[in-house]
Motif scaffolding. Sequence first.
Motif, PDB file in Angstrom:
ATOM      1  N   HIS A  24       0.823  -1.199   0.000  1.00 58.84           N
ATOM      2  CA  HIS A  24       0.000   0.000   0.000  1.00 58.84           C
ATOM      3  C   HIS A  24       0.866   1.262   0.000  1.00 58.84           C
ATOM      4  CE1 HIS A  24      -3.480  -2.452   0.388  1.00 58.84           C
ATOM      5  NE2 HIS A  24      -3.142  -2.908   1.577  1.00 58.84           N
ATOM      6  N   GLN A  25       2.020   1.202   0.618  1.00 57.78           N
ATOM      7  CA  GLN A  25       2.939   2.338   0.580  1.00 57.78           C
ATOM      8  C   GLN A  25       3.375   2.620  -0.852  1.00 57.78           C
ATOM      9  OE1 GLN A  25       6.165   1.350   3.227  1.00 57.78           O
ATOM     10  NE2 GLN A  25       4.827   1.276   5.016  1.00 57.78           N
ATOM     11  N   ARG A  26       3.715   1.573  -1.582  1.00 58.37           N
ATOM     12  CA  ARG A  26       4.135   1.753  -2.975  1.00 58.37           C
ATOM     13  C   ARG A  26       2.993   2.270  -3.836  1.00 58.37           C
ATOM     14  NH1 ARG A  26       6.618  -3.271  -2.067  1.00 58.37           N
ATOM     15  NH2 ARG A  26       4.915  -4.267  -3.167  1.00 58.37           N
ATOM     16  N   GLU A  27       1.770   1.765  -3.604  1.00 54.61           N
ATOM     17  CA  GLU A  27       0.635   2.199  -4.421  1.00 54.61           C
ATOM     18  C   GLU A  27       0.237   3.644  -4.144  1.00 54.61           C
ATOM     19  OE1 GLU A  27      -2.502  -0.545  -3.647  1.00 54.61           O
ATOM     20  OE2 GLU A  27      -1.685  -2.089  -4.946  1.00 54.61           O
ATOM     21  N   ILE A  28       0.335   4.077  -2.887  1.00 51.21           N
ATOM     22  CA  ILE A  28      -0.165   5.395  -2.521  1.00 51.21           C
ATOM     23  C   ILE A  28       0.908   6.473  -2.655  1.00 51.21           C
ATOM     24  CG2 ILE A  28      -1.122   6.779  -0.635  1.00 51.21           C
ATOM     25  CD1 ILE A  28      -2.569   4.212   0.273  1.00 51.21           C
ATOM     26  N   ILE A  29       2.102   6.224  -2.125  1.00 48.22           N
ATOM     27  CA  ILE A  29       3.129   7.266  -2.183  1.00 48.22           C
ATOM     28  C   ILE A  29       4.247   6.955  -3.169  1.00 48.22           C
ATOM     29  CG2 ILE A  29       2.703   8.081   0.157  1.00 48.22           C
ATOM     30  CD1 ILE A  29       5.227   6.611   1.025  1.00 48.22           C
ATOM     31  N   GLY A  30       4.213   5.796  -3.775  1.00 50.38           N
ATOM     32  CA  GLY A  30       5.193   5.464  -4.800  1.00 50.38           C
ATOM     33  C   GLY A  30       6.512   4.917  -4.280  1.00 50.38           C
ATOM     34  N   GLY A  31       6.615   4.636  -3.022  1.00 47.99           N
ATOM     35  CA  GLY A  31       7.839   4.077  -2.450  1.00 47.99           C
ATOM     36  C   GLY A  31       7.560   3.567  -1.049  1.00 47.99           C
ATOM     37  N   SER A  32       8.603   3.078  -0.417  1.00 51.76           N
ATOM     38  CA  SER A  32       8.447   2.546   0.936  1.00 51.76           C
ATOM     39  C   SER A  32       8.810   3.590   1.979  1.00 51.76           C
ATOM     40  CB  SER A  32       9.334   1.319   1.129  1.00 51.76           C
ATOM     41  OG  SER A  32       8.880   0.270   0.321  1.00 51.76           O
ATOM     42  N   LEU A  33       8.134   3.536   3.089  1.00 49.99           N
ATOM     43  CA  LEU A  33       8.443   4.403   4.221  1.00 49.99           C
ATOM     44  C   LEU A  33       9.610   3.818   4.999  1.00 49.99           C
ATOM     45  CD1 LEU A  33       4.823   5.104   5.513  1.00 49.99           C
ATOM     46  CD2 LEU A  33       6.297   6.672   4.259  1.00 49.99           C
ATOM     47  N   PRO A  34      10.283   4.637   5.806  1.00 49.50           N
ATOM     48  CA  PRO A  34      11.354   4.092   6.646  1.00 49.50           C
ATOM     49  C   PRO A  34      10.831   3.010   7.592  1.00 49.50           C
ATOM     50  CG  PRO A  34      11.385   6.491   6.673  1.00 49.50           C
ATOM     51  CD  PRO A  34      10.155   6.077   5.944  1.00 49.50           C
ATOM     52  N   LEU A  35      11.707   2.110   7.959  1.00 52.15           N
ATOM     53  CA  LEU A  35      11.324   0.971   8.787  1.00 52.15           C
ATOM     54  C   LEU A  35      10.784   1.415  10.146  1.00 52.15           C
ATOM     55  CD1 LEU A  35      11.213  -2.094   8.967  1.00 52.15           C
ATOM     56  CD2 LEU A  35      13.546  -2.049   9.853  1.00 52.15           C
ATOM     57  N   THR A  36      11.353   2.459  10.722  1.00 54.35           N
ATOM     58  CA  THR A  36      10.875   2.924  12.032  1.00 54.35           C
ATOM     59  C   THR A  36       9.457   3.463  11.936  1.00 54.35           C
ATOM     60  OG1 THR A  36      11.941   5.061  11.647  1.00 54.35           O
ATOM     61  CG2 THR A  36      13.164   3.440  12.932  1.00 54.35           C
TER      62      THR A  36
END
Length: 98
Positions: A24-36
């Motif tokens: 969902h991170q990739r679909e909505i913001i186009g990349g991954s959020l930091p692990l923390t």
Amino acid sequence: MNHFRAFVLCLAGFAALAFAMHRHQREIIGGSLPLTLTRALRIVGTCAPLFALGVLVTACGWGLGLVIFSGHTSIAADTVCSVLIVYTAIHTRRLQRR
């Protein structure tokens, strides 16, 4: 008022859990959020419905509180799922038009 508070907590929790998923991170913001941040979203997504359960059990008792909690979580999860489906469909159509 307790029902509204509990529903908003459930909705926020399920939205946080959905946004903690890499897909969902990739679909909505186009990349991954930091692990923390992803871990923080998972913690919030777990704690928010538990707080909602506490609100409902305090207001209605264990018997009725658990039943109402089940309804709130079902509606909140369905709402988050539906919003993700609609967002993906709209976003896919926009990409196909380009």
